[in-house]
Write a protein that holds these residues in place. Structure first.
Motif, mmCIF file in Angstrom:
data_model
loop_
_atom_site.group_PDB
_atom_site.id
_atom_site.type_symbol
_atom_site.label_atom_id
_atom_site.label_comp_id
_atom_site.label_asym_id
_atom_site.label_seq_id
_atom_site.Cartn_x
_atom_site.Cartn_y
_atom_site.Cartn_z
ATOM 1 N N TYR A 76 21.511 -9.958 4.405
ATOM 2 C CA TYR A 76 20.311 -9.502 5.103
ATOM 3 C C TYR A 76 19.989 -8.038 4.810
ATOM 4 C CZ TYR A 76 16.685 -9.879 8.668
ATOM 5 O OH TYR A 76 15.467 -9.937 9.302
ATOM 6 N N ALA A 77 20.984 -7.273 4.372
ATOM 7 C CA ALA A 77 20.725 -5.874 4.015
ATOM 8 C C ALA A 77 19.642 -5.780 2.951
ATOM 9 C CB ALA A 77 22.011 -5.200 3.534
ATOM 10 N N THR A 78 19.648 -6.695 1.996
ATOM 11 C CA THR A 78 18.612 -6.691 0.958
ATOM 12 C C THR A 78 17.238 -6.910 1.568
ATOM 13 O OG1 THR A 78 20.097 -7.391 -0.820
ATOM 14 C CG2 THR A 78 17.766 -7.905 -1.099
ATOM 15 N N ASN A 79 17.145 -7.814 2.548
ATOM 16 C CA ASN A 79 15.862 -8.044 3.210
ATOM 17 C C ASN A 79 15.347 -6.781 3.889
ATOM 18 O OD1 ASN A 79 16.915 -10.633 2.623
ATOM 19 N ND2 ASN A 79 15.649 -11.549 4.192
ATOM 20 N N LEU A 80 16.240 -6.051 4.555
ATOM 21 C CA LEU A 80 15.833 -4.826 5.240
ATOM 22 C C LEU A 80 15.417 -3.747 4.242
ATOM 23 C CD1 LEU A 80 18.487 -4.471 8.096
ATOM 24 C CD2 LEU A 80 16.199 -5.454 8.225
ATOM 25 N N LEU A 81 16.191 -3.590 3.170
ATOM 26 C CA LEU A 81 15.917 -2.541 2.185
ATOM 27 C C LEU A 81 14.709 -2.875 1.313
ATOM 28 C CD1 LEU A 81 19.618 -1.952 1.112
ATOM 29 C CD2 LEU A 81 18.225 -0.394 2.504
ATOM 30 N N MET A 82 14.422 -4.148 1.185
ATOM 31 C CA MET A 82 13.339 -4.607 0.315
ATOM 32 C C MET A 82 11.992 -4.023 0.707
ATOM 33 S SD MET A 82 12.243 -8.569 -0.344
ATOM 34 C CE MET A 82 13.947 -9.093 -0.478
ATOM 35 N N ARG A 83 11.760 -3.887 1.990
ATOM 36 C CA ARG A 83 10.443 -3.457 2.439
ATOM 37 C C ARG A 83 10.114 -2.035 1.966
ATOM 38 N NH1 ARG A 83 8.862 -3.715 8.333
ATOM 39 N NH2 ARG A 83 6.983 -2.953 7.273
ATOM 40 N N SER A 84 11.096 -1.152 1.913
ATOM 41 C CA SER A 84 10.814 0.237 1.554
ATOM 42 C C SER A 84 11.080 0.549 0.085
ATOM 43 C CB SER A 84 11.649 1.189 2.414
ATOM 44 O OG SER A 84 13.030 1.117 2.078
ATOM 45 N N ASN A 121 0.827 -1.209 0.000
ATOM 46 C CA ASN A 121 0.000 0.000 0.000
ATOM 47 C C ASN A 121 0.857 1.254 0.000
ATOM 48 O OD1 ASN A 121 -2.637 -1.113 -0.100
ATOM 49 N ND2 ASN A 121 -2.554 -1.610 2.082
ATOM 50 N N ALA A 122 1.999 1.206 0.683
ATOM 51 C CA ALA A 122 2.917 2.345 0.678
ATOM 52 C C ALA A 122 3.476 2.569 -0.725
ATOM 53 C CB ALA A 122 4.047 2.114 1.679
ATOM 54 N N ARG A 123 3.758 1.500 -1.438
ATOM 55 C CA ARG A 123 4.259 1.635 -2.815
ATOM 56 C C ARG A 123 3.199 2.276 -3.714
ATOM 57 N NH1 ARG A 123 6.043 -4.116 -1.513
ATOM 58 N NH2 ARG A 123 8.236 -3.825 -0.913
ATOM 59 N N ILE A 124 1.978 1.825 -3.557
ATOM 60 C CA ILE A 124 0.889 2.369 -4.375
ATOM 61 C C ILE A 124 0.701 3.858 -4.086
ATOM 62 C CG2 ILE A 124 -1.605 2.270 -4.762
ATOM 63 C CD1 ILE A 124 -1.411 -0.776 -4.220
ATOM 64 N N ALA A 179 13.311 4.729 6.133
ATOM 65 C CA ALA A 179 12.725 4.691 4.791
ATOM 66 C C ALA A 179 11.299 4.152 4.800
ATOM 67 C CB ALA A 179 13.595 3.845 3.862
ATOM 68 N N LEU A 180 10.918 3.452 5.863
ATOM 69 C CA LEU A 180 9.554 2.942 5.987
ATOM 70 C C LEU A 180 8.574 4.011 6.455
ATOM 71 C CD1 LEU A 180 10.276 -0.535 7.642
ATOM 72 C CD2 LEU A 180 9.430 -0.145 5.321
ATOM 73 N N ASP A 181 9.089 5.107 6.987
ATOM 74 C CA ASP A 181 8.245 6.200 7.455
ATOM 75 C C ASP A 181 7.676 6.952 6.256
ATOM 76 O OD1 ASP A 181 7.131 8.542 8.499
ATOM 77 O OD2 ASP A 181 8.709 8.789 9.994
ATOM 78 N N PRO A 182 6.340 7.080 6.149
ATOM 79 C CA PRO A 182 5.742 7.777 5.002
ATOM 80 C C PRO A 182 6.214 9.230 4.854
ATOM 81 C CG PRO A 182 4.071 6.576 6.247
ATOM 82 C CD PRO A 182 5.318 6.542 7.066
ATOM 83 N N PRO A 185 9.456 9.804 -5.738
ATOM 84 C CA PRO A 185 10.473 9.073 -6.498
ATOM 85 C C PRO A 185 10.272 7.559 -6.405
ATOM 86 C CG PRO A 185 11.492 10.793 -5.156
ATOM 87 C CD PRO A 185 10.057 10.717 -4.733
ATOM 88 N N ILE A 186 10.348 6.877 -7.549
ATOM 89 C CA ILE A 186 10.271 5.416 -7.574
ATOM 90 C C ILE A 186 11.594 4.870 -7.048
ATOM 91 C CG2 ILE A 186 9.945 3.363 -8.993
ATOM 92 C CD1 ILE A 186 7.471 5.080 -8.797
ATOM 93 N N ARG A 187 11.513 4.022 -6.054
ATOM 94 C CA ARG A 187 12.718 3.512 -5.394
ATOM 95 C C ARG A 187 13.116 2.157 -5.989
ATOM 96 N NH1 ARG A 187 10.713 4.408 0.893
ATOM 97 N NH2 ARG A 187 10.399 6.691 0.792
ATOM 98 N N PHE A 188 14.265 2.132 -6.641
ATOM 99 C CA PHE A 188 14.777 0.898 -7.231
ATOM 100 C C PHE A 188 15.875 0.334 -6.334
ATOM 101 C CE2 PHE A 188 13.079 3.281 -10.818
ATOM 102 C CZ PHE A 188 12.426 2.307 -11.561
#
Length: 490
Positions: free
Chosen positions: A384-392, A273-276, A361-364, A284-287
């Motif tokens: 594990y850094a990818t796992n953390l960054l993946m969410r945002s 929902n945050a992505r939408i 980065a998870l904060d709207p 900005p689209i986050r890649f």
């Protein structure tokens, strides 16, 4: 001890094939030694990197005596190797699920005990695999050698025959581990070695989506992430040339769904929902660009960053670059791409900083701009850094490896090994990732779809949320339940 190389699920190996497997084992004994009669000390130590977040303790072998008080009631062993990042990533998902279910996960990396024959053997194979991955950038080598090896050679029962003989050399690391603790192998060797060592409850968590005899560990319960792959394994499809094989018994193979960390699955709705919302509000689209454990994708990363750089400077895109434990990749990208340094911030070998960035980065209210580079020399942090960054992030840019199964919109760049193409095919079918982009032109086309199309990203997010409702991402939880359930079947 049962000789699991002679007959594989009722399929008898030709005498020539079996003799070749025995010869391979003898060759490795000559090269790496034979510690079959050695009784290694075993101890449990804290994992300083993912112990807090995933509840993991390390099992250390051949490093002197120490605390060996295993929890034989709640304990579960996650057996793995460091060969690329994918097997570590699956292991982290299993540990996360075990912790969420109230169990105690133990981390057993068979590639981390340098005095043992087991680690010497795996280390030698790892070096060959990493070399092949890097050489696969050469289209001739890739077509004539690397793709046939990964697609057909590893598919044959004869390959499993040889692997089973060599896995006998890996069994000593389990000798002094309580046999009643369940083992989840996230690579076939920890599963095979556990069976050879007499561990009572072994689950072999098969990766990828292309059935290969490489992944067989008879004597364990095999789990699989897709229905297509389930059928291929059940009948051992194509694993003995054109000959119809005796099938695996149904008790030896179970479909579970994707192996995903509990924390990622729990937050699917919030993250999607945050992505939408970011897309609708013109943020900005986050890649997230994440390099694999063989470090073979630098040139593709460079092309992507060059294309996105003007958009980043206009505030329409932001980039996370996780180079894992390959600091040289980041340095080379900075040196090769004009203007990249000026918009980049480095998060180098500082885990607290990475965790802080991922949380903020998870904060709207947090605006992410520019390019952020992440490097960690420790393998746990690198993965594990990818796992953390993946969410945002909004889009994960990756080859179709184990990350193909993760619940995040994905752009698939060129595979490394033909077996990986089936990961992209599956992801496209369930709607949470793109088709595999085999060249830069199609990669750029997909980047533009995510950037400028109104529905492309949102559709994937909706699909991911629907997939969660169907239980598609519950694989790790299901595997842990199967492993612990084996104890209750006796």
């Amino acid at each position: 001890m049962t000789d699991r190389a002679k007959v594989i699920f009722g399929n008898e190996m030709p005498e020539k094939t079996y003799k070749s497997a025995v010869k391979s084992k003898l060759k490795n004994i000559k090269k790496y030694g034979d510690d079959s009669n050695v009784s290694y000390d075993v101890k449990i130590v804290d994992n300083p990197y993912i112990g807090k977040s995933l509840g993991v303790s390390d099992i250390r072998v051949a490093e002197g005596s120490g605390d060996s008080s295993f929890d034989t009631e709640k304990g579960i062993i996650v057996g793995n190797i460091r060969m690329g990042f994918g097997h570590y990533r699956i292991s982290m998902a299993m540990a996360s699920a075990a912790k969420a279910l109230g169990y105690k996960p133990y981390w057993l990396d068979l590639n981390s005990f340098p005095t043992t024959t087991c680690t010497k053997l795996i280390g030698g194979q790892n070096e060959l695999y990493s070399l092949g991955s890097r050489l696969s950038k050469n289209p001739v080598f890739n077509k004539l050698v690397w793709e046939p090896v990964n697609y057909e050679l590893f598919r044959r029962l004869s390959y499993n025959c040889s692997d089973q003989k060599n896995a006998e050399l890996m069994a000593p690391v389990y000798r002094n581990i309580p046999k009643e603790i369940p083992v989840i192998g996230t690579h076939v060797w920890p599963a095979q070695a556990a069976v050879h060592a007499g561990m009572k409850y072994v689950v072999n968590a098969i990766p990828d989506n292309w059935p290969m005899a490489l992944h067989l560990s008879e004597g364990s319960v095999h789990t699989i992430q897709t229905h297509n792959s389930y059928q291929g394994y059940r009948i051992l499809n194509g694993m003995n040339g054109k000959k119809v094989c005796n099938p695996m018994p149904s008790s030896a193979l179970t479909y579970t769904g994707h192996y995903i960390d509990y924390e990622l699955v729990e937050n699917i709705e919030a993250d999607c929902n945050a992505r939408i919302e970011r897309k609708k509000n013109g943020k900005p689209i986050r890649f997230l660009l994440t390099i694999g454990g063989a470090g073979a994708q630098k040139e593709i990363f460079a092309g992507i960053i060059k294309h996105l750089l003007p958009v980043v400077k206009k505030g329409k895109a932001a980039i996370y670059v996780n180079v894992g434990d390959y600091k040289n990749v980041w340095d080379e990208l900075i040196a090769e791409i004009p203007g990249m340094r000026e918009v980049s911030k480095e998060h180098m070998n500082n885990w607290a900083d990475t965790e802080d960035f991922a949380a903020k980065a998870l904060d709207p209210e947090t605006e992410i701009t520019g390019i952020h580079g992440f490097f960690h020399e420790n393998i746990f942090e690198a993965v594990y850094a990818t796992n953390l960054l993946m969410r945002s992030c909004d889009v994960l840019v990756t080859k179709p490896s184990e990350l193909a199964f993760y619940p995040v919109p994905k752009l698939f760049i060129r595979r490394v090994g033909k077996h990986e193409m089936w990961g992209a095919i599956h992801s496209a079918e369930v709607g949470d990732g793109t088709l595999e982009c085999r060249d830069m032109g199609h990669t750029i086309q997909m980047l533009n779809m995510f950037l400028w199309d109104d529905k492309f990203l949102e559709d994937m997010c909706v699909n991911i949320m629907n997939n969660k409702k169907a239980g598609l991402y519950d694989g790790a939880m299901n595997v842990v339940k199967i492993a612990m359930g084996l104890k209750g079947e006796e």
